[in-house]
Write an enzyme that holds these catalytic residues in place. Structure first.
Site, mmCIF file in Angstrom:
data_model
loop_
_atom_site.group_PDB
_atom_site.id
_atom_site.type_symbol
_atom_site.label_atom_id
_atom_site.label_comp_id
_atom_site.label_asym_id
_atom_site.label_seq_id
_atom_site.Cartn_x
_atom_site.Cartn_y
_atom_site.Cartn_z
ATOM 1 N N GLY A 59 49.289 40.821 -9.658
ATOM 2 C CA GLY A 59 48.251 41.244 -10.606
ATOM 3 C C GLY A 59 48.550 40.693 -11.992
ATOM 4 N NE ARG A 70 43.730 37.981 6.636
ATOM 5 C CZ ARG A 70 43.366 39.157 6.140
ATOM 6 N NH1 ARG A 70 42.426 39.235 5.245
ATOM 7 N NH2 ARG A 70 43.957 40.266 6.526
ATOM 8 C CG ASP A 111 57.432 45.328 -6.470
ATOM 9 O OD1 ASP A 111 56.289 44.840 -6.529
ATOM 10 O OD2 ASP A 111 57.665 46.482 -6.079
ATOM 11 C CB THR A 150 54.785 44.946 -13.298
ATOM 12 O OG1 THR A 150 54.005 46.117 -12.998
ATOM 13 C CG2 THR A 150 56.193 45.414 -13.602
ATOM 14 C CG ASP A 178 52.437 49.114 -12.133
ATOM 15 O OD1 ASP A 178 51.427 49.444 -12.763
ATOM 16 O OD2 ASP A 178 52.402 48.531 -11.034
ATOM 17 C CG ASP A 223 56.883 48.954 -10.555
ATOM 18 O OD1 ASP A 223 56.870 47.827 -11.086
ATOM 19 O OD2 ASP A 223 56.177 49.238 -9.566
ATOM 20 N NE ARG A 273 53.226 48.692 -7.745
ATOM 21 C CZ ARG A 273 53.984 47.767 -7.193
ATOM 22 N NH1 ARG A 273 53.614 47.219 -6.054
ATOM 23 N NH2 ARG A 273 55.105 47.379 -7.743
HETATM 24 O O1 F6P Z 1 50.833 46.624 -10.206
HETATM 25 C C1 F6P Z 1 49.862 46.543 -11.184
HETATM 26 C C2 F6P Z 1 48.629 47.298 -10.795
HETATM 27 O O2 F6P Z 1 47.703 47.193 -11.848
HETATM 28 C C3 F6P Z 1 48.868 48.755 -10.387
HETATM 29 O O3 F6P Z 1 49.069 49.599 -11.493
HETATM 30 C C4 F6P Z 1 47.629 49.034 -9.575
HETATM 31 O O4 F6P Z 1 47.872 50.053 -8.635
HETATM 32 C C5 F6P Z 1 47.380 47.733 -8.880
HETATM 33 O O5 F6P Z 1 48.014 46.728 -9.647
HETATM 34 C C6 F6P Z 1 45.924 47.377 -8.713
HETATM 35 O O6 F6P Z 1 45.839 46.186 -8.028
HETATM 36 P P1 F6P Z 1 44.509 45.347 -7.789
HETATM 37 O O7 F6P Z 1 44.481 44.267 -8.811
HETATM 38 O O8 F6P Z 1 44.678 44.810 -6.409
HETATM 39 O O9 F6P Z 1 43.338 46.262 -7.910
#
Ligand code: F6P
Length: 364
Positions: A11, A82, A116, A138, A140, A142, A184
């Site tokens: 992301g 895929r 990660d 990130t 997050d 984390d 997350r």
């Molecule tokens: O890891 C970053 C994050 O923004 C999280 O906080 C969230 O759960 C996830 O990515 C959302 O991902 P996507 O871009 O697939 O909607």
């Protein structure tokens, strides 16, 4: 080192363009090195137009821009790629094809900025002999091995601004506002934004909550003359004895997506407890927009230091922030543990001292 490549995976996070700019400038100025950008994550190696020669002109003026000029993908895993073959969807390991492309391109180093998931892929390539250097990215916060990742500060500021804005409307209508935030399985965004914005309740995955305790806090505030409350709810927060709420469960390609706990809390408040509340899911607003000064600073330092690590041949490592120092930590060590909020930390203690409830105990 003659040729280095940079890619962004997973992301997006504010500060990625600062990383790309710093890699390009440092590689050219300090190492007289040629730089390639890989488009849309590792998958770029498998696409005919996935490789982009880069110079300083391409990175001019990108510091304030959110997102990543190289593009990214949070589904790209060359170890589980895929494909549609003969009308049927198949999953194949394309890591050797990626490695052949890296060899054909004569890359001396590959800088990978990712969370990660992407850093795990980086580690697998390193084990297969690819000269990889990682950069933790990130919102997050984390990733283990670093105090902070870039993107987090921008996301927290966005969430804090949302809490500020919700305060005025909540106060005017004597309502409860339930704000669901990203993160997350780590509650850092909700904790930091909740403390900075003055939330009344913070619900995080690391401290499972009880609805009754949340309701009692809201009622206690009402009795004390504050007929409104702001709840900062991390998407991974769980009721005691329950599991996290998922928007989608994911499969071998797509990661599971959290989402729905805010809705659950909001519905319970309105329907079960007769408390008028509104739900706001901040979502991807937290990932968009211009990076804060801190994220530009950290992204720039990480990008530049990653090139120096590569020049020193310290592959299989990730740049990291310890205190105010940029250091290096092995990918293995960084990925061994996922970082979580420590419920006994000073940060949580401070929040409690500010009168913020975590829904784990009944307010006194
Ligand atoms: O890891 C970053 C994050 O923004 C999280 O906080 C969230 O759960 C996830 O990515 C959302 O991902 P996507 O871009 O697939 O909607």
């Amino acid at each position: 080192m003659k040729r280095i490549a940079v890619l962004t995976g997973g992301g997006d996070a504010p500060g990625l363009n600062a990383v790309i700019r710093a890699v390009v400038k440092t590689a050219i100025q300090d190492c007289s090195c040629e730089v390639l950008g890989i488009r849309d994550g590792v998958d770029g190696f498998l696409k005919p137009d996935g490789i982009l020669p880069m110079d300083t002109a391409q990175v001019r003026g990108i510091l304030p821009r959110g997102g990543t000029i190289l593009g990214t993908a949070n589904r790209g895993n060359p170890f589980a790629h895929r494909l549609v073959q003969g009308g049927e969807e198949v999953i194949i390991d394309q890591s050797d094809a990626v490695i052949r492309r890296i060899q054909d391109l004569k890359l001396d180093a590959l800088v990978i900025a990712g969370g990660d998931g992407t850093l795990n892929i980086a580690q697998r390539f390193y084990r297969k002999g690819v000269p990889v250097v990682g950069i933790p990215k990130t919102i997050d916060n984390d990733i283990g091995g670093t105090d902070f990742s870039f993107g987090f500060d921008s996301a927290v500021n966005c969430a804090m601004e949302a809490i500020d804005r919700l305060h005025t409307t909540a106060e005017s209508h004597h309502r409860v506002m339930v704000l669901e935030l990203m993160g997350r399985h780590a509650g850092f965004i909700a904790l930091h934004a909740g403390v900075s914005g003055g939330a009344d309740v913070i619900l995080i995955p690391e401290i499972p909550f009880r609805m009754e305790a949340v309701v009692q806090q809201i009622r206690m505030r009402q009795e004390k003359g504050s007929p409104f409350s702001i709840l900062a709810v991390s998407e991974g927060a769980t009721l005691q004895g329950s599991r996290p709420v998922y928007a989608s469960l994911g499969d071998e390609i797509n990661a599971p997506r959290l989402g729905g706990i805010g809705e659950m809390v909001n519905t319970a408040l309105n329907n079960q407890y007769g408390i008028e509340s509104r739900l706001i899911v901040l979502g991807h607003l937290q990932r968009g927009g211009s990076p804060t000064a801190f994220d530009r600073w950290l992204g720039t330092n990480f990008g530049s230091s990653a090139v120096h690590l590569a020049a020193a041949g310290r592959f299989g490592h990730m740049v990291s922030l310890h205190g105010s120092q940029i250091e290096a930590v092995s990918l293995e060590q960084a990925l061994a543990v996922t970082k979580r909020v420590d419920p006994h930390s000073n940060a949580v203690r401070t929040a409690r001292a500010m009168g913020i409830y975590f829904g784990d105990e009944v307010p006194a």
